[in-house]
Design an enzyme around this catalytic site. Sequence first.
Site, PDB file in Angstrom:
ATOM      1  N   ARG A 178       0.539 -43.887 -52.645  1.00 13.46           N
ATOM      2  CA  ARG A 178       0.637 -45.087 -51.786  1.00 13.46           C
ATOM      3  C   ARG A 178       0.564 -46.406 -52.564  1.00 13.46           C
ATOM      4  O   ARG A 178       0.036 -47.406 -52.078  1.00 13.46           O
ATOM      5  CB  ARG A 178      -0.469 -45.094 -50.716  1.00 13.46           C
ATOM      6  CG  ARG A 178      -0.417 -43.933 -49.763  1.00 13.46           C
ATOM      7  CD  ARG A 178       0.846 -43.965 -48.896  1.00 13.46           C
ATOM      8  NE  ARG A 178       0.749 -42.927 -47.885  1.00 13.46           N
ATOM      9  CZ  ARG A 178       1.098 -41.655 -48.084  1.00 13.46           C
ATOM     10  NH1 ARG A 178       1.612 -41.279 -49.241  1.00 13.46           N
ATOM     11  NH2 ARG A 178       0.960 -40.776 -47.127  1.00 13.46           N
ATOM     12  N   CYS A 225      -1.243 -44.467 -40.238  1.00 16.40           N
ATOM     13  CA  CYS A 225      -2.583 -44.324 -40.795  1.00 16.40           C
ATOM     14  C   CYS A 225      -3.078 -45.666 -41.321  1.00 16.40           C
ATOM     15  O   CYS A 225      -2.343 -46.387 -41.986  1.00 16.40           O
ATOM     16  CB  CYS A 225      -2.580 -43.292 -41.916  1.00 16.40           C
ATOM     17  SG  CYS A 225      -2.411 -41.620 -41.280  1.00 16.40           S
ATOM     18  N   GLU A 295      -4.673 -48.962 -45.917  1.00 17.39           N
ATOM     19  CA  GLU A 295      -3.284 -48.631 -46.275  1.00 17.39           C
ATOM     20  C   GLU A 295      -2.347 -49.748 -45.818  1.00 17.39           C
ATOM     21  O   GLU A 295      -1.173 -49.779 -46.158  1.00 17.39           O
ATOM     22  CB  GLU A 295      -2.905 -47.297 -45.610  1.00 17.39           C
ATOM     23  CG  GLU A 295      -1.576 -46.743 -46.072  1.00 17.39           C
ATOM     24  CD  GLU A 295      -1.240 -45.380 -45.473  1.00 17.39           C
ATOM     25  OE1 GLU A 295      -1.990 -44.428 -45.681  1.00 17.39           O
ATOM     26  OE2 GLU A 295      -0.183 -45.287 -44.826  1.00 17.39           O
TER      27      GLU A 295
HETATM   28  N1  EPU Z   1      -8.638 -34.645 -39.204  1.00 18.10           N
HETATM   29  C1  EPU Z   1      -9.749 -34.618 -38.402  1.00 18.10           C
HETATM   30  N2  EPU Z   1      -9.801 -35.497 -37.345  1.00 18.10           N
HETATM   31  C2  EPU Z   1      -8.815 -36.368 -37.069  1.00 18.10           C
HETATM   32  C3  EPU Z   1      -7.663 -36.399 -37.900  1.00 18.10           C
HETATM   33  C4  EPU Z   1      -7.594 -35.530 -38.967  1.00 18.10           C
HETATM   34  O1  EPU Z   1     -10.661 -33.855 -38.618  1.00 18.10           O
HETATM   35  O2  EPU Z   1      -8.958 -37.133 -36.123  1.00 18.10           O
HETATM   36  C5  EPU Z   1      -8.529 -33.693 -40.311  1.00 18.10           C
HETATM   37  C6  EPU Z   1      -7.430 -32.687 -40.055  1.00 18.10           C
HETATM   38  O3  EPU Z   1      -7.890 -31.607 -39.332  1.00 18.10           O
HETATM   39  C7  EPU Z   1      -7.016 -32.312 -41.459  1.00 18.10           C
HETATM   40  C8  EPU Z   1      -7.283 -33.558 -42.268  1.00 18.10           C
HETATM   41  O4  EPU Z   1      -8.147 -34.378 -41.501  1.00 18.10           O
HETATM   42  O5  EPU Z   1      -7.851 -31.292 -41.965  1.00 18.10           O
HETATM   43  C9  EPU Z   1      -5.987 -34.325 -42.587  1.00 18.10           C
HETATM   44  O6  EPU Z   1      -5.309 -34.708 -41.409  1.00 18.10           O
HETATM   45  P1  EPU Z   1      -3.697 -34.626 -41.288  1.00 18.10           P
HETATM   46  O7  EPU Z   1      -3.256 -33.263 -41.631  1.00 18.10           O
HETATM   47  O8  EPU Z   1      -3.330 -35.186 -39.973  1.00 18.10           O
HETATM   48  O9  EPU Z   1      -3.126 -35.536 -42.425  1.00 18.10           O
HETATM   49  P2  EPU Z   1      -3.560 -36.974 -42.934  1.00 18.10           P
HETATM   50  O10 EPU Z   1      -3.965 -36.814 -44.358  1.00 18.10           O
HETATM   51  O11 EPU Z   1      -4.537 -37.609 -42.015  1.00 18.10           O
HETATM   52  C10 EPU Z   1      -1.276 -37.713 -43.899  1.00 18.10           C
HETATM   53  C11 EPU Z   1      -0.640 -39.065 -44.009  1.00 18.10           C
HETATM   54  C12 EPU Z   1       0.139 -39.385 -42.732  1.00 18.10           C
HETATM   55  C13 EPU Z   1       1.140 -38.284 -42.457  1.00 18.10           C
HETATM   56  C14 EPU Z   1       0.402 -36.944 -42.361  1.00 18.10           C
HETATM   57  C15 EPU Z   1       1.309 -35.763 -42.092  1.00 18.10           C
HETATM   58  C16 EPU Z   1      -2.136 -40.464 -45.373  1.00 18.10           C
HETATM   59  C17 EPU Z   1      -3.196 -41.509 -45.357  1.00 18.10           C
HETATM   60  N3  EPU Z   1      -1.675 -40.072 -44.188  1.00 18.10           N
HETATM   61  O12 EPU Z   1      -2.234 -37.799 -42.847  1.00 18.10           O
HETATM   62  O13 EPU Z   1       0.813 -40.599 -42.954  1.00 18.10           O
HETATM   63  O14 EPU Z   1       1.819 -38.520 -41.247  1.00 18.10           O
HETATM   64  O15 EPU Z   1      -0.299 -36.720 -43.596  1.00 18.10           O
HETATM   65  O16 EPU Z   1       2.202 -35.578 -43.118  1.00 18.10           O
HETATM   66  O17 EPU Z   1      -1.725 -40.012 -46.437  1.00 18.10           O
HETATM   67  C18 EPU Z   1       0.770 -42.941 -42.654  1.00 18.10           C
HETATM   68  O18 EPU Z   1       0.656 -43.017 -43.879  1.00 18.10           O
HETATM   69  O19 EPU Z   1       0.897 -43.956 -41.927  1.00 18.10           O
HETATM   70  C19 EPU Z   1       0.701 -41.635 -42.062  1.00 18.10           C
HETATM   71  C20 EPU Z   1       0.559 -41.479 -40.762  1.00 18.10           C
END
Ligand code: EPU
Length: 302
Positions: A178, A225, A295
């Site tokens: 990022r 995010c 972010e």
């Molecule tokens: N989780 C929770 N509670 C929540 C949300 C998430 O416990 O309310 C846990 C999930 O269960 C999982 C972990 O946190 O174990 C990660 O969550 P998720 O798989 O949704 O992925 P993320 O890392 O939160 C990233 C990107 C997103 C992208 C998704 C899917 C970042 C900061 N975010 O989210 O990107 O859509 O992967 O590919 O890297 C963005 O950058 O604007 C964005 C939405």
Amino acid sequence: MGPLASLPDEIAAPGLVWKADASLADHTSMGVGGPADWLAVAEDEAALMALVAGLRERDVRWMVLGGGSNTIFSDAGFRGVVVKLGRGLRGVEAVEGEPSLIAGAGASLSAVMNFAKRQAWTGLEWAAGVPGQLGGALAGNAGAGGGEICPLTERVWILDESIRLVTLERSEFTYSYRRSSLMGSLILRAQLTLTPGDPAAIEAAHEAALAKRWEQPVGKRCSGCMFKNPEGDYAGRLIDAAGLKGLGVGQMHVSAEHANFMINEGGASADELLALLERVRSDVRERFGIELESEIRVIPAE
Ligand code: EPU
């Protein structure tokens, strides 16, 4: 707006459209922020060059706003000129004989992804449902699900300080999670190189990425995010584990679906958003000793 009042007369060019006191809430996906003194839409590269040359000459404060999905303006808006990229800066075309495309900085990431999909080129499926425009995506090395934009980028064309068109090869910019050294450059277009693939597999990967997005609060007024994932953990998991889902300041809430999203429930202010972000950051710090890093860009009014 004092000395800025006559800007449209002073900097006029074909394809340059000026709008005074433009609401920035209307140009960002979060839907907060006061007015910009001026919004200038450059329809093509020539108009953009004329605009930027005129603004630099007059020492007027300005910035380019891409898709507005990772940018927040304050309630006081923006003193100066917010520049948007018009139609002539949004094209996508194939490079003859290679699995490669050149797209304008104003092209939406989804337009670029769909173009690649139609050509049966693989590599961009992760971008399904990711908001924003190519220029902003490059500046922040946008990504999702393990994919990211900068490693696919062969070269980038930017306008330098002297309004000259400069080509940066991949070896001439750097990037990490990022983050990219292109932040702050005026990006005009970029060439992405993909890999010929199997249409059915591309479609399946595209659907899987979209399905993942649907677990998130899509269709609501939000900026995706809000915090980067800290090393070895997830911002969403931490905010959730701190018990902050549903927490609100005024009309701005932590999403009940995915804790790393903040939702404007209607008519929220930038101050409410900033207060909520601060509260989330300090609760996570207290509870887990982890400092969340934003972010999104918050742009000061002046
Ligand atoms: N989780 C929770 N509670 C929540 C949300 C998430 O416990 O309310 C846990 C999930 O269960 C999982 C972990 O946190 O174990 C990660 O969550 P998720 O798989 O949704 O992925 P993320 O890392 O939160 C990233 C990107 C997103 C992208 C998704 C899917 C970042 C900061 N975010 O989210 O990107 O859509 O992967 O590919 O890297 C963005 O950058 O604007 C964005 C939405």
